[in-house]
Design a protein around this motif. Structure first.
Motif, short mmCIF file in Angstrom:
data_model
loop_
_atom_site.label_atom_id
_atom_site.label_comp_id
_atom_site.label_asym_id
_atom_site.label_seq_id
_atom_site.Cartn_x
_atom_site.Cartn_y
_atom_site.Cartn_z
N ASN A 251 -0.45 -2.56 -6.89
CA ASN A 251 0.51 -3.24 -6.04
C ASN A 251 0.62 -2.50 -4.70
O ASN A 251 0.52 -1.27 -4.66
N TYR A 252 0.84 -3.26 -3.64
CA TYR A 252 0.89 -2.63 -2.32
C TYR A 252 1.49 -3.57 -1.29
O TYR A 252 1.63 -4.78 -1.51
N ILE A 253 1.81 -2.98 -0.14
CA ILE A 253 2.28 -3.70 1.04
C ILE A 253 1.36 -3.33 2.20
O ILE A 253 1.02 -2.16 2.38
N ALA A 254 0.95 -4.33 3.00
CA ALA A 254 0.10 -4.06 4.15
C ALA A 254 0.33 -5.12 5.22
O ALA A 254 0.62 -6.28 4.92
N VAL A 255 0.19 -4.69 6.47
CA VAL A 255 0.25 -5.60 7.62
C VAL A 255 -1.01 -5.41 8.45
O VAL A 255 -1.43 -4.28 8.70
N GLY B 233 0.76 -10.43 6.83
CA GLY B 233 1.32 -9.46 5.90
C GLY B 233 1.04 -9.85 4.46
O GLY B 233 0.95 -11.04 4.13
N LYS B 234 0.87 -8.83 3.63
CA LYS B 234 0.66 -9.06 2.20
C LYS B 234 1.58 -8.14 1.43
O LYS B 234 1.50 -6.92 1.55
N TRP B 235 2.46 -8.75 0.63
CA TRP B 235 3.40 -8.01 -0.23
C TRP B 235 2.98 -8.30 -1.67
O TRP B 235 3.44 -9.24 -2.29
N LYS B 236 2.05 -7.52 -2.19
CA LYS B 236 1.56 -7.73 -3.56
C LYS B 236 2.43 -6.91 -4.50
O LYS B 236 2.19 -5.73 -4.75
N LEU B 237 3.47 -7.55 -5.01
CA LEU B 237 4.50 -6.86 -5.79
C LEU B 237 4.71 -7.49 -7.16
O LEU B 237 5.80 -7.40 -7.73
N GLY C 62 -13.61 -4.70 25.85
CA GLY C 62 -13.10 -5.98 25.35
C GLY C 62 -13.32 -6.25 23.88
O GLY C 62 -13.15 -7.39 23.42
N ALA C 63 -13.66 -5.23 23.09
CA ALA C 63 -13.89 -5.44 21.66
C ALA C 63 -12.60 -5.91 20.98
O ALA C 63 -11.51 -5.42 21.27
N GLU C 64 -12.73 -6.87 20.06
CA GLU C 64 -11.57 -7.28 19.28
C GLU C 64 -11.15 -6.13 18.37
O GLU C 64 -11.98 -5.42 17.82
N THR C 65 -9.85 -5.97 18.22
CA THR C 65 -9.30 -4.85 17.49
C THR C 65 -8.47 -5.34 16.31
O THR C 65 -7.71 -6.30 16.44
N LEU C 66 -8.63 -4.69 15.18
CA LEU C 66 -7.79 -4.92 14.01
C LEU C 66 -7.03 -3.62 13.73
O LEU C 66 -7.64 -2.57 13.58
N VAL C 67 -5.71 -3.72 13.66
CA VAL C 67 -4.88 -2.57 13.35
C VAL C 67 -4.26 -2.78 11.98
O VAL C 67 -3.63 -3.82 11.72
N VAL C 68 -4.43 -1.80 11.09
CA VAL C 68 -3.91 -1.87 9.72
C VAL C 68 -2.70 -0.95 9.60
O VAL C 68 -2.78 0.24 9.93
N PHE C 69 -1.60 -1.51 9.12
CA PHE C 69 -0.38 -0.75 8.86
C PHE C 69 -0.19 -0.69 7.35
O PHE C 69 0.31 -1.64 6.73
N PRO C 70 -0.62 0.40 6.71
CA PRO C 70 -0.48 0.50 5.25
C PRO C 70 0.95 0.84 4.87
O PRO C 70 1.59 1.71 5.48
N GLY C 71 1.45 0.15 3.84
CA GLY C 71 2.76 0.47 3.31
C GLY C 71 2.63 1.21 2.00
O GLY C 71 1.56 1.74 1.67
N GLN D 212 8.06 -3.36 8.84
CA GLN D 212 7.06 -2.57 8.14
C GLN D 212 6.16 -1.82 9.12
O GLN D 212 5.81 -0.65 8.90
N MET D 213 5.79 -2.46 10.21
CA MET D 213 4.96 -1.81 11.22
C MET D 213 5.67 -0.60 11.82
O MET D 213 5.08 0.46 12.01
N GLN D 214 6.95 -0.76 12.09
CA GLN D 214 7.71 0.34 12.68
C GLN D 214 7.98 1.46 11.69
O GLN D 214 8.18 2.61 12.08
N ALA D 215 7.94 1.13 10.40
CA ALA D 215 8.14 2.14 9.38
C ALA D 215 6.86 2.93 9.07
O ALA D 215 6.92 3.96 8.40
N THR D 216 5.73 2.44 9.56
CA THR D 216 4.45 3.09 9.31
C THR D 216 4.23 4.20 10.34
O THR D 216 4.17 3.92 11.54
N GLY D 217 4.09 5.43 9.88
CA GLY D 217 3.92 6.53 10.80
C GLY D 217 2.56 6.54 11.47
O GLY D 217 2.44 6.79 12.67
N LEU D 218 1.52 6.28 10.71
CA LEU D 218 0.15 6.37 11.23
C LEU D 218 -0.61 5.10 10.86
O LEU D 218 -0.79 4.80 9.68
N ALA D 219 -1.03 4.37 11.89
CA ALA D 219 -1.80 3.14 11.68
C ALA D 219 -3.29 3.44 11.77
O ALA D 219 -3.70 4.50 12.25
N VAL D 220 -4.10 2.49 11.32
CA VAL D 220 -5.56 2.61 11.41
C VAL D 220 -6.06 1.52 12.35
O VAL D 220 -5.94 0.33 12.05
#
Length: 208
Positions: free
Chosen positions: A104-108, A171-175, A71-80, A18-26
Motif C-alpha cells: 500500500n502507498y500514496i504517490a503524486v 494521485g494514487k492512494w492505494k490503501l 525543453g524536455a518534458e519533466t515528470l516529478v514524483v512525490f512519494p508518500g 501531499q506534495m507539500q508534505a514531501t520533503g524530497l521529490a524525484v
C-alpha cells in the motif's frame, strides 16, 4: 501512472497537501542525455496556473538542468508513506485463504516543462524561501541572510533555478479500498502494531 478507479485521487487540495508534505521529490526527464533523475526539495505555489507551479534548483555541475533548459518534458514524483501488507492481516485468510501480499502507498505525479534561470536575486529569493520553509518550527531558525553576502554570491553562482508550471497532476492512494471493511481494519491494526514509524503513518492515512 496506473490508477484503478478505487485508488484514484483527483482532489487538488489533497494532492497539493501531499506534495507539500514531501520533503524530497524525484524529478525525472528524458532529453538529449537520456533518462535523468534528480532528488530535490521543491516549493509549490498552488495558486499559479491550473495545478500550481513548482520551484527548485540544481547544482550547476549537475547536467540534468540542461535538458530542462532544452525543453524536455519533466515528470516529478512525490512519494508518500508506503508499507508491505501481509496476507496474515486479512480476516479473509481464515475464511478462504485466497489472499496474497501487496504493497500500500500514496504517490503524486506532476508533469510539465520548466523555465530555467540563473538570475542571482531570483535565486536568492528561492533559496531563502526554501530555507525558511524547512527551518520553520525550529527553536532558533537559521536564515539565509545570516551568511556573509560574498559567500552567498559564490553559492548562488554554483546553482541553477527552475520554475515548472504543472500541466498534468495525478494521485494514487492505494490503501486497500478494494478490500472488505474487515480486511481494511485488519491491515490498519497490523500496520499500527508494527515497529516501523512509516507503517504507523500509512495506518493513520487509511482512516481518512
Amino acid at each position: 501512472m496506473y490508477r484503478p478507479t478505487a485508488f484514484r485521487q483527483d482532489d487538488l487540495a489533497t494532492l497539493h497537501a501531499q506534495m507539500q508534505a514531501t520533503g524530497l521529490a524525484v524529478l525525472t526527464s528524458a532529453g538529449g542525455q537520456g533518462l535523468m533523475a534528480s532528488h530535490l526539495p521543491l516549493l509549490l505555489e498552488p495558486g499559479e496556473g491550473e495545478f500550481g507551479t513548482l520551484y527548485g534548483h540544481f547544482a550547476r555541475a549537475n547536467p540534468h538542468w540542461r535538458d530542462l533548459a532544452d525543453g524536455a518534458e519533466t515528470l516529478v514524483v512525490f512519494p508518500g508513506p508506503d508499507a508491505y501488507v501481509s496476507p496474515a492481516w486479512y480476516p479473509a485468510k481464515a475464511e478462504h485463504g485466497k489472499v496474497v501480499p501487496t504493497w500500500n502507498y500514496i504517490a503524486v505525479h506532476a508533469w510539465g516543462q520548466a523555465e530555467v534561470f540563473d538570475d542571482a536575486e531570483r535565486l536568492l529569493r528561492l533559496v531563502s524561501r526554501l530555507s525558511d520553509r524547512h527551518e520553520a518550527g525550529r527553536p532558533q531558525p537559521w536564515a539565509v541572510d545570516e551568511a556573509p553576502r560574498d559567500y552567498l554570491d559564490s553559492m548562488l553562482r554554483a546553482i541553477v533555478g527552475f520554475a515548472l508550471p504543472i500541466r498534468r497532476l495525478e494521485g494514487k492512494w492505494k490503501l486497500g479500498q478494494n478490500r472488505s471493511a474487515a480486511d481494511q481494519a485488519g491491515v490498519r491494526e497490523g500496520l499500527a502494531a508494527s515497529s516501523n514509524p512509516r507503517d504507523h503513518e500509512l495506518a493513520a492515512r487509511m482512516t481518512l
